[in-house]
Design a protein around this motif. Structure first.
Motif, PDB file in Angstrom:
ATOM      1  N   TYR A   1      -3.301   3.576  -2.965  1.00 29.01           N
ATOM      2  CA  TYR A   1      -3.552   2.385  -3.778  1.00 29.01           C
ATOM      3  C   TYR A   1      -2.876   1.164  -3.158  1.00 29.01           C
ATOM      4  CZ  TYR A   1       1.120   3.502  -5.453  1.00 29.01           C
ATOM      5  OH  TYR A   1       2.455   3.794  -5.520  1.00 29.01           O
ATOM      6  N   ALA A   2      -3.422  -0.002  -3.482  1.00 25.67           N
ATOM      7  CA  ALA A   2      -2.854  -1.272  -3.033  1.00 25.67           C
ATOM      8  C   ALA A   2      -2.526  -2.110  -4.264  1.00 25.67           C
ATOM      9  CB  ALA A   2      -3.839  -2.020  -2.153  1.00 25.67           C
ATOM     10  N   ILE A   3      -1.335  -2.735  -4.233  1.00 28.37           N
ATOM     11  CA  ILE A   3      -0.881  -3.566  -5.345  1.00 28.37           C
ATOM     12  C   ILE A   3      -0.666  -4.989  -4.846  1.00 28.37           C
ATOM     13  CG2 ILE A   3       1.033  -3.961  -6.956  1.00 28.37           C
ATOM     14  CD1 ILE A   3       1.512  -0.976  -6.977  1.00 28.37           C
ATOM     15  N   ASP A   4      -1.165  -5.950  -5.599  1.00 35.14           N
ATOM     16  CA  ASP A   4      -0.909  -7.359  -5.319  1.00 35.14           C
ATOM     17  C   ASP A   4       0.568  -7.606  -5.621  1.00 35.14           C
ATOM     18  OD1 ASP A   4      -0.561 -10.192  -5.608  1.00 35.14           O
ATOM     19  OD2 ASP A   4      -2.716 -10.393  -5.926  1.00 35.14           O
ATOM     20  N   ARG A   5       1.324  -8.085  -4.649  1.00 34.72           N
ATOM     21  CA  ARG A   5       2.774  -8.239  -4.815  1.00 34.72           C
ATOM     22  C   ARG A   5       3.137  -9.287  -5.859  1.00 34.72           C
ATOM     23  NH1 ARG A   5       6.562  -8.689  -0.280  1.00 34.72           N
ATOM     24  NH2 ARG A   5       7.836  -7.471  -1.679  1.00 34.72           N
ATOM     25  N   LYS A   6       2.263 -10.250  -6.076  1.00 33.16           N
ATOM     26  CA  LYS A   6       2.564 -11.320  -7.034  1.00 33.16           C
ATOM     27  C   LYS A   6       2.240 -10.890  -8.469  1.00 33.16           C
ATOM     28  CE  LYS A   6       1.715 -16.216  -7.840  1.00 33.16           C
ATOM     29  NZ  LYS A   6       0.972 -17.397  -7.389  1.00 33.16           N
ATOM     30  N   THR A   7       1.044 -10.370  -8.686  1.00 32.64           N
ATOM     31  CA  THR A   7       0.608 -10.036 -10.043  1.00 32.64           C
ATOM     32  C   THR A   7       0.929  -8.603 -10.448  1.00 32.64           C
ATOM     33  OG1 THR A   7      -1.582  -9.308  -9.309  1.00 32.64           O
ATOM     34  CG2 THR A   7      -1.314 -11.658  -9.867  1.00 32.64           C
ATOM     35  N   LYS A   8       1.252  -7.742  -9.474  1.00 30.61           N
ATOM     36  CA  LYS A   8       1.520  -6.314  -9.692  1.00 30.61           C
ATOM     37  C   LYS A   8       0.284  -5.548 -10.156  1.00 30.61           C
ATOM     38  CE  LYS A   8       5.866  -7.001  -8.799  1.00 30.61           C
ATOM     39  NZ  LYS A   8       6.171  -7.168  -7.419  1.00 30.61           N
ATOM     40  N   ASP A   9      -0.906  -6.121  -9.958  1.00 33.18           N
ATOM     41  CA  ASP A   9      -2.157  -5.447 -10.310  1.00 33.18           C
ATOM     42  C   ASP A   9      -2.586  -4.525  -9.182  1.00 33.18           C
ATOM     43  OD1 ASP A   9      -2.384  -6.777 -12.726  1.00 33.18           O
ATOM     44  OD2 ASP A   9      -3.574  -8.408 -11.879  1.00 33.18           O
ATOM     45  N   VAL A  10      -3.178  -3.385  -9.532  1.00 34.63           N
ATOM     46  CA  VAL A  10      -3.783  -2.512  -8.535  1.00 34.63           C
ATOM     47  C   VAL A  10      -5.105  -3.157  -8.141  1.00 34.63           C
ATOM     48  CG1 VAL A  10      -4.782  -0.240  -8.103  1.00 34.63           C
ATOM     49  CG2 VAL A  10      -2.716  -0.441  -9.469  1.00 34.63           C
ATOM     50  N   VAL A  11      -5.274  -3.448  -6.846  1.00 30.87           N
ATOM     51  CA  VAL A  11      -6.474  -4.144  -6.395  1.00 30.87           C
ATOM     52  C   VAL A  11      -7.438  -3.238  -5.638  1.00 30.87           C
ATOM     53  CG1 VAL A  11      -5.397  -6.424  -6.329  1.00 30.87           C
ATOM     54  CG2 VAL A  11      -5.306  -4.965  -4.312  1.00 30.87           C
TER      55      VAL A  11
ATOM     56  N   PHE B   1      -8.075   1.273  -4.600  1.00 31.80           N
ATOM     57  CA  PHE B   1      -7.574   2.637  -4.574  1.00 31.80           C
ATOM     58  C   PHE B   1      -8.618   3.553  -3.949  1.00 31.80           C
ATOM     59  CE2 PHE B   1      -9.815   2.218  -8.551  1.00 31.80           C
ATOM     60  CZ  PHE B   1     -10.549   3.396  -8.640  1.00 31.80           C
ATOM     61  N   SER B   2      -8.169   4.693  -3.487  1.00 30.02           N
ATOM     62  CA  SER B   2      -9.044   5.685  -2.882  1.00 30.02           C
ATOM     63  C   SER B   2      -8.436   7.062  -3.119  1.00 30.02           C
ATOM     64  CB  SER B   2      -9.183   5.414  -1.384  1.00 30.02           C
ATOM     65  OG  SER B   2      -9.985   6.395  -0.789  1.00 30.02           O
ATOM     66  N   VAL B   3      -9.271   8.039  -3.392  1.00 31.37           N
ATOM     67  CA  VAL B   3      -8.813   9.400  -3.640  1.00 31.37           C
ATOM     68  C   VAL B   3      -9.427  10.326  -2.600  1.00 31.37           C
ATOM     69  CG1 VAL B   3      -8.735  11.292  -5.316  1.00 31.37           C
ATOM     70  CG2 VAL B   3      -8.653   8.923  -6.113  1.00 31.37           C
TER      71      VAL B   3
ATOM     72  N   LYS C   1      -1.422  24.581  -5.844  1.00 38.32           N
ATOM     73  CA  LYS C   1      -0.861  23.919  -4.662  1.00 38.32           C
ATOM     74  C   LYS C   1      -1.834  23.928  -3.484  1.00 38.32           C
ATOM     75  CE  LYS C   1       3.437  23.229  -6.180  1.00 38.32           C
ATOM     76  NZ  LYS C   1       4.350  22.179  -6.008  1.00 38.32           N
ATOM     77  N   LYS C   2      -2.881  24.732  -3.554  1.00 42.97           N
ATOM     78  CA  LYS C   2      -3.873  24.770  -2.473  1.00 42.97           C
ATOM     79  C   LYS C   2      -4.695  23.485  -2.421  1.00 42.97           C
ATOM     80  CE  LYS C   2      -6.004  28.493  -3.672  1.00 42.97           C
ATOM     81  NZ  LYS C   2      -6.915  29.628  -3.748  1.00 42.97           N
ATOM     82  N   TYR C   3      -4.902  22.860  -3.573  1.00 43.32           N
ATOM     83  CA  TYR C   3      -5.779  21.697  -3.655  1.00 43.32           C
ATOM     84  C   TYR C   3      -4.953  20.410  -3.760  1.00 43.32           C
ATOM     85  CZ  TYR C   3      -9.034  25.428  -4.549  1.00 43.32           C
ATOM     86  OH  TYR C   3      -9.766  26.577  -4.446  1.00 43.32           O
ATOM     87  N   ARG C   4      -4.477  19.961  -2.612  1.00 36.84           N
ATOM     88  CA  ARG C   4      -3.644  18.760  -2.531  1.00 36.84           C
ATOM     89  C   ARG C   4      -4.540  17.530  -2.436  1.00 36.84           C
ATOM     90  NH1 ARG C   4       1.050  17.847   1.992  1.00 36.84           N
ATOM     91  NH2 ARG C   4       1.089  15.612   1.788  1.00 36.84           N
ATOM     92  N   VAL C   5      -4.231  16.504  -3.215  1.00 37.51           N
ATOM     93  CA  VAL C   5      -5.032  15.285  -3.264  1.00 37.51           C
ATOM     94  C   VAL C   5      -4.119  14.082  -3.054  1.00 37.51           C
ATOM     95  CG1 VAL C   5      -6.532  13.861  -4.705  1.00 37.51           C
ATOM     96  CG2 VAL C   5      -6.695  16.324  -4.825  1.00 37.51           C
ATOM     97  N   CYS C   6      -4.617  13.102  -2.307  1.00 38.38           N
ATOM     98  CA  CYS C   6      -3.870  11.878  -2.045  1.00 38.38           C
ATOM     99  C   CYS C   6      -4.561  10.710  -2.745  1.00 38.38           C
ATOM    100  CB  CYS C   6      -3.806  11.637  -0.540  1.00 38.38           C
ATOM    101  SG  CYS C   6      -3.005  10.088  -0.094  1.00 38.38           S
ATOM    102  N   LEU C   7      -3.828  10.010  -3.579  1.00 42.99           N
ATOM    103  CA  LEU C   7      -4.319   8.783  -4.205  1.00 42.99           C
ATOM    104  C   LEU C   7      -3.646   7.631  -3.475  1.00 42.99           C
ATOM    105  CD1 LEU C   7      -5.618   7.048  -6.434  1.00 42.99           C
ATOM    106  CD2 LEU C   7      -3.579   7.465  -7.792  1.00 42.99           C
TER     107      LEU C   7
ATOM    108  N   VAL D   1       0.857  -1.176   0.000  1.00 44.06           N
ATOM    109  CA  VAL D   1       0.000   0.000   0.000  1.00 44.06           C
ATOM    110  C   VAL D   1       0.897   1.231   0.000  1.00 44.06           C
ATOM    111  CG1 VAL D   1      -1.815   1.258   1.232  1.00 44.06           C
ATOM    112  CG2 VAL D   1      -1.788  -1.235   1.289  1.00 44.06           C
ATOM    113  N   ASP D   2       0.562   2.198  -0.841  1.00 43.40           N
ATOM    114  CA  ASP D   2       1.337   3.430  -0.894  1.00 43.40           C
ATOM    115  C   ASP D   2       0.420   4.574  -1.297  1.00 43.40           C
ATOM    116  OD1 ASP D   2       3.542   5.018  -0.598  1.00 43.40           O
ATOM    117  OD2 ASP D   2       4.653   4.202  -2.277  1.00 43.40           O
ATOM    118  N   GLU D   3       0.938   5.786  -1.200  1.00 45.77           N
ATOM    119  CA  GLU D   3       0.167   6.963  -1.561  1.00 45.77           C
ATOM    120  C   GLU D   3       0.924   7.758  -2.612  1.00 45.77           C
ATOM    121  OE1 GLU D   3       1.890   7.581   1.694  1.00 45.77           O
ATOM    122  OE2 GLU D   3       0.830   5.757   2.196  1.00 45.77           O
ATOM    123  N   LEU D   4       0.153   8.457  -3.430  1.00 43.02           N
ATOM    124  CA  LEU D   4       0.703   9.376  -4.405  1.00 43.02           C
ATOM    125  C   LEU D   4       0.048  10.724  -4.134  1.00 43.02           C
ATOM    126  CD1 LEU D   4       1.722   9.007  -7.863  1.00 43.02           C
ATOM    127  CD2 LEU D   4      -0.346  10.352  -7.684  1.00 43.02           C
ATOM    128  N   ILE D   5       0.849  11.756  -3.900  1.00 42.85           N
ATOM    129  CA  ILE D   5       0.313  13.079  -3.611  1.00 42.85           C
ATOM    130  C   ILE D   5       0.425  13.924  -4.872  1.00 42.85           C
ATOM    131  CG2 ILE D   5       0.515  15.136  -2.156  1.00 42.85           C
ATOM    132  CD1 ILE D   5      -0.175  12.618  -0.575  1.00 42.85           C
TER     133      ILE D   5
END
Length: 155
Positions: free
Chosen positions: A99-109, A111-113, A91-97, A81-85
């Motif tokens: 997401y969770a990635i399956d370690r085996k398949t590398k698929d995004v399983v 996400f939340s914004v 710069k006033k409107y900061r958003v955090c994405l 699980v990691d975040e992308l800012i």
């Protein structure tokens, strides 16, 4: 009018034209926008390449994102699980994405914004906990400590 020939349908009364001067009407516009976004191309560059306005590109991205659905989560897997800012508009409107990635398949399983809060992170983490995750790996962000049980949490 610009002198463009339009044809009237006798059944439904709608009008059509043979060739559109507006490039945003092309069928492949949304597909191209998605491809460019995956390659990391910026909004203004997409606008310049596709010869459509930046406003149209942004509206299409919002439209495409509303059609995006969460992928299925498999039971008993290992996840990261990691975040992308990022910023929207300024710069006033900061958003955090988050997401969770399956370690085996590398698929995004999952996400939340939203803002970088326990609520936004919790939406992703709860999805993984419901899938009986064997292991959840994160960075050292302290918000994860209260969300993930110690026995499956790895930094």
């Amino acid at each position: 009018m610009k002198g463009i020939q339009r044809h009237l349908c006798k059944r439904c009364g709608s009008t059509k034209q043979e060739a559109y001067s507006n490039r945003a009407c092309l069928a492949e516009t949304n597909t191209n926008i998605v491809l460019f976004l995956k390659e990391g191309v910026g909004i203004r560059s997409i606008s310049r390449i596709l010869k459509i306005s930046t406003t149209t590109v942004l509206k299409r991205i919002i439209s495409i994102s509303r059609q995006t659905r969460q992928p299925p989560v498999l039971l008993g897997r290992e996840y990261e699980v990691d975040e992308l800012i990022t910023y929207i508009g300024s710069k006033k409107y900061r958003v955090c994405l988050t997401y969770a990635i399956d370690r085996k398949t590398k698929d995004v399983v999952s996400f939340s914004v939203g803002r970088r809060t326990k609520k936004t992170l919790g939406m992703v983490v709860n999805t993984l906990l419901l899938s009986e995750a064997k292991e959840i790996r994160t960075d050292r962000l302290s918000l994860y400590l209260g969300l993930i049980p110690k026995e499956i949490h790895h930094v």
